[in-house]
Design a protein around this motif. Structure first.
Motif, PDB file in Angstrom:
ATOM      1  N   ARG A   1      42.347  26.658  58.605  1.00  0.00           N
ATOM      2  CA  ARG A   1      40.941  26.125  58.227  1.00  0.00           C
ATOM      3  C   ARG A   1      41.085  24.731  57.769  1.00  0.00           C
ATOM      4  O   ARG A   1      40.168  23.910  57.925  1.00  0.00           O
TER       5      ARG A   1
ATOM      6  N   SER B   1      41.331  21.766  60.516  1.00  0.00           N
ATOM      7  CA  SER B   1      40.308  21.469  61.312  1.00  0.00           C
ATOM      8  C   SER B   1      39.453  20.740  61.106  1.00  0.00           C
ATOM      9  O   SER B   1      39.115  20.269  59.864  1.00  0.00           O
TER      10      SER B   1
ATOM     11  N   TYR C   1      44.833  29.857  56.021  1.00  0.00           N
ATOM     12  CA  TYR C   1      44.372  28.733  55.365  1.00  0.00           C
ATOM     13  C   TYR C   1      44.806  27.329  56.021  1.00  0.00           C
ATOM     14  O   TYR C   1      43.635  26.359  55.778  1.00  0.00           O
TER      15      TYR C   1
END
Length: 194
Positions: free
Chosen positions: A191, A194, A188
């Motif tokens: 993600r 990014s 998590y």
């Protein structure tokens, strides 16, 4: 150590349903996933009834969630909070979380380590209590029921195949649960960064 004490308390309360319920509720305040696993193991051994275990788990976890929300709300009234987070920023934060309260609660229920900061922040920002409570109840029903069911099935298997060594199997399962949670948190984090 905590798990053995919890199990001993449940065993000592055998036959006294209010005491068993209180033990489970208090156990959820300490380690809710461990309390869920241990309550399921007690149901698997026949030392605890299924309805009592689940109702006590749901009550304890939801009360804990509401308590975190309440702590956040109390901290907002402290003078240092006004200095740290001006009212205008709190209003912006409240508007933002109010639109996302259900998703915030769901994500924090399933990703280890997010409940404390998320729920106290929601309380601090005075997010709508009714929507928070409904989301917390819904997420608790899903997560706790799933974990309880898996633990109950696992407990039955552990008792059948491991006998007195079932507690070692439970310890390994707890460790795996923590590791999977940490892995999910890392994924998590990658993600979202990014």
């Amino acid at each position: 150590m905590i798990t053995s004490e919890f199990t001993e308390l449940l065993a000592a309360a055998s036959g006294n349903e209010p005491l068993q319920a209180a033990t489970i509720v208090i156990g959820t305040f300490i380690l809710e996933d461990a309390a869920t696993l241990l309550a399921a193991m007690q149901v698997a051994t026949g030392a605890l009834s299924l309805p009592l275990a689940l109702c006590s788990l749901y009550a304890g976890i939801v009360l804990g969630d509401l308590g975190l929300y309440g702590l956040g709300g109390l901290s907002a009234s402290h003078p240092w909070a006004a200095r740290m987070v001006p009212k205008r920023r709190r209003d912006i934060g409240r508007d933002w979380v109010s639109q996302r309260i259900i998703s915030l609660v769901l994500v924090s229920r399933f990703v280890p380590g997010l409940r404390l900061p998320t729920y106290t922040t929601l309380g601090f920002l005075h997010a709508p209590l009714g929507r928070f409570a409904a989301a917390a109840i819904g997420a608790t029903l899903v997560w706790t029921s799933g974990l309880f069911y898996v633990s109950l099935r696992l407990g039955t298997l552990l008792m059948h195949y491991l006998g007195v060594w079932r507690w070692a199997g439970l310890a390994i399962f707890l460790i795996m649960l923590v590791m999977v949670g940490r892995l999910a948190t890392r994924i998590y984090d990658k993600r979202t960064s990014s």
